[in-house]
Write a protein that holds these residues in place. Structure first.
Motif, short mmCIF file in Angstrom:
data_model
loop_
_atom_site.label_atom_id
_atom_site.label_comp_id
_atom_site.label_asym_id
_atom_site.label_seq_id
_atom_site.Cartn_x
_atom_site.Cartn_y
_atom_site.Cartn_z
N SER A 49 7.86 -18.37 10.10
CA SER A 49 7.40 -17.61 11.28
C SER A 49 5.99 -18.03 11.72
O SER A 49 5.04 -17.97 10.94
N SER A 50 5.87 -18.40 12.99
CA SER A 50 4.56 -18.73 13.55
C SER A 50 3.67 -17.48 13.62
O SER A 50 2.47 -17.55 13.39
N LEU A 51 4.28 -16.35 13.96
CA LEU A 51 3.50 -15.13 14.18
C LEU A 51 2.89 -14.60 12.87
O LEU A 51 1.82 -13.99 12.87
N ALA A 52 3.58 -14.86 11.76
CA ALA A 52 3.10 -14.32 10.49
C ALA A 52 1.73 -14.90 10.10
O ALA A 52 0.94 -14.23 9.43
N VAL A 53 1.45 -16.11 10.55
CA VAL A 53 0.21 -16.78 10.14
C VAL A 53 -1.01 -16.06 10.72
O VAL A 53 -1.90 -15.63 9.97
N PRO A 54 -1.07 -15.84 12.06
CA PRO A 54 -2.20 -15.03 12.56
C PRO A 54 -2.14 -13.59 12.09
O PRO A 54 -3.19 -12.95 11.94
N ALA A 55 -0.95 -13.06 11.84
CA ALA A 55 -0.87 -11.66 11.35
C ALA A 55 -1.64 -11.52 10.03
O ALA A 55 -2.39 -10.57 9.83
N VAL A 56 -1.47 -12.49 9.15
CA VAL A 56 -2.20 -12.44 7.86
C VAL A 56 -3.69 -12.66 8.10
O VAL A 56 -4.54 -11.97 7.53
N ALA A 57 -4.02 -13.62 8.98
CA ALA A 57 -5.45 -13.90 9.24
C ALA A 57 -6.15 -12.67 9.81
O ALA A 57 -7.31 -12.40 9.48
N LEU A 58 -5.46 -11.92 10.65
CA LEU A 58 -6.09 -10.76 11.30
C LEU A 58 -6.05 -9.50 10.45
O LEU A 58 -6.54 -8.45 10.85
N GLY A 59 -5.46 -9.61 9.26
CA GLY A 59 -5.41 -8.44 8.38
C GLY A 59 -4.45 -7.37 8.87
O GLY A 59 -4.70 -6.17 8.72
N ALA A 60 -3.32 -7.81 9.47
CA ALA A 60 -2.31 -6.85 9.96
C ALA A 60 -1.68 -6.07 8.80
O ALA A 60 -1.71 -6.52 7.65
N ARG A 61 -1.14 -4.93 9.17
CA ARG A 61 -0.32 -4.16 8.22
C ARG A 61 1.08 -4.03 8.82
O ARG A 61 1.22 -3.95 10.05
N PHE A 62 2.08 -4.01 7.98
CA PHE A 62 3.45 -3.88 8.44
C PHE A 62 4.00 -2.52 8.02
O PHE A 62 3.84 -2.12 6.87
N ARG A 63 4.61 -1.83 8.98
CA ARG A 63 5.26 -0.56 8.64
C ARG A 63 6.75 -0.81 8.39
O ARG A 63 7.42 -1.48 9.19
N ILE A 64 7.22 -0.27 7.30
CA ILE A 64 8.61 -0.47 6.87
C ILE A 64 9.29 0.88 6.80
O ILE A 64 8.71 1.84 6.28
N VAL A 65 10.51 0.94 7.34
CA VAL A 65 11.26 2.19 7.29
C VAL A 65 12.58 1.94 6.56
O VAL A 65 13.24 0.92 6.78
N GLY A 66 12.92 2.85 5.68
CA GLY A 66 14.17 2.71 4.92
C GLY A 66 14.67 4.06 4.46
O GLY A 66 14.08 5.10 4.81
N PRO A 67 15.73 4.05 3.67
CA PRO A 67 16.32 5.33 3.23
C PRO A 67 15.32 6.21 2.48
O PRO A 67 15.41 7.44 2.53
N ALA A 68 14.34 5.59 1.83
CA ALA A 68 13.37 6.39 1.07
C ALA A 68 12.19 6.84 1.93
O ALA A 68 11.26 7.45 1.43
N GLY A 69 12.19 6.51 3.23
CA GLY A 69 11.10 6.92 4.12
C GLY A 69 10.31 5.72 4.62
O GLY A 69 10.84 4.62 4.72
N GLU A 70 9.05 5.99 4.94
CA GLU A 70 8.19 4.97 5.55
C GLU A 70 7.15 4.49 4.56
O GLU A 70 6.67 5.27 3.73
N ARG A 71 6.79 3.21 4.65
CA ARG A 71 5.65 2.73 3.87
C ARG A 71 4.96 1.64 4.66
O ARG A 71 5.55 1.06 5.58
N GLU A 72 3.73 1.35 4.29
CA GLU A 72 2.98 0.26 4.95
C GLU A 72 2.49 -0.71 3.90
O GLU A 72 2.05 -0.30 2.82
N VAL A 73 2.58 -2.00 4.22
CA VAL A 73 2.02 -3.02 3.31
C VAL A 73 1.17 -3.97 4.13
O VAL A 73 1.40 -4.16 5.33
N LYS A 74 0.19 -4.57 3.47
CA LYS A 74 -0.60 -5.60 4.13
C LYS A 74 0.29 -6.80 4.41
O LYS A 74 1.14 -7.14 3.58
N ALA A 75 0.05 -7.47 5.56
CA ALA A 75 0.88 -8.63 5.90
C ALA A 75 0.86 -9.66 4.77
O ALA A 75 1.87 -10.26 4.45
N GLU A 76 -0.29 -9.85 4.14
CA GLU A 76 -0.34 -10.90 3.11
C GLU A 76 0.39 -10.50 1.83
O GLU A 76 0.66 -11.35 0.99
N GLU A 77 0.69 -9.20 1.71
CA GLU A 77 1.49 -8.79 0.54
C GLU A 77 2.97 -8.65 0.89
O GLU A 77 3.81 -8.46 0.02
#
Ligand code: FAD
Ligand code: SF4
Length: 185
Positions: A49-77
């Motif tokens: 993914s091209s977009l993932a590279v600047p996402a990590v550089a900019l310190g983005a966080r990703f929100r994930i939704v699943g059966p157990a609810g919501e969580r957020e992780v740093k893009a680099e993790e």
């Protein structure tokens, strides 16, 4: 952000490689000119993914939704090396979806990305870099430099970050547009 690897052995049903549960990585002795040059395997994909590279550089966080609810992780993790997760590339569990990418406000951070491509359009980068510099006047207070298409995950170059942080950067004499670090005295 969640594209599966583009490794031609992985995409070809005739090659039952490690990532598909087979016994070997065909890229090690095969056609591997677009495979990883950083990271130790056992699978040598480059992250697609091209977009993932600047996402990590900019310190983005990703929100994930699943059966157990919501969580957020740093893009680099979010992205995982093959020695941690051979059959996937991210921390997503089955039935989880990525729903948001959250970017911090830029503040004093200046950023840029750079791609090298074989063709000018409709092509993936052969290599890319995303740079986010936290500037304090003419001094680099913090630097995040992430390389794309060179490793199984967006690859932080901590050595380059240290080199930029130490001395005050100067304007590039050739283009007068980009920063370069000054040689150490
Ligand atoms: C000629 C060409 C050039 C391209 N060049 C580039 C390039 O330069 N850079 C680049 O990054 N890409 C490039 N691509 C790839 C293209 O951008 C991807 O196909 C696209 O990013 C995937 O989006 P999609 O909607 O088609 O994904 P889908 O096929 O819907 O999904 C892709 C993967 O993500 C998973 N997924 C989708 N949505 C979610 C979600 N919400 N949460 C969790 N998982 C999810 C799917 O299960 C699947 O595994 C190129 C493609 C082509 C054909
Ligand atoms: S690099 Fe990974 S996906 Fe490609 S052949 Fe090797 S194990 Fe399979």
């Amino acid at each position: 952000m969640n594209q599966r690897p583009r490794c031609w052995y992985y995409r070809n049903e005739e090659f039952d490689c490690l990532k598909k549960g087979g016994s070997r990585c065909f890229a090690v002795d095969g056609e591997n000119q677009y495979h990883a040059i950083f990271g130790d395997g056992p699978c040598h994909i480059v992250h697609p993914s091209s977009l993932a590279v600047p996402a990590v550089a900019l310190g983005a966080r990703f929100r994930i939704v699943g059966p157990a609810g919501e969580r957020e992780v740093k893009a680099e993790e979010y992205y995982q090396m093959p020695d941690k997760n051979l059959f996937g590339e991210t921390v997503l569990a089955p039935n989880e979806l990525l729903t948001h990418m959250i970017l911090p406000a830029p503040g004093s951070v200046k950023s840029a990305t750079y791609d090298v491509r074989y063709k000018q359009s409709h092509d993936w980068p052969l290599a890319s870099a995303a740079v986010a510099l936290d500037m304090n006047g003419g001094t680099v207070r913090g630097a995040r430099i992430v390389l794309g298409s060179v490793a199984p995950i967006p690859w932080r170059s901590e050595a380059a970050e240290r080199a930029l942080r130490s001395p005050a950067p100067s304007r590039c004499r050739r283009t007068n547009t980009r920063f370069r670090s000054r040689a150490r005295p």
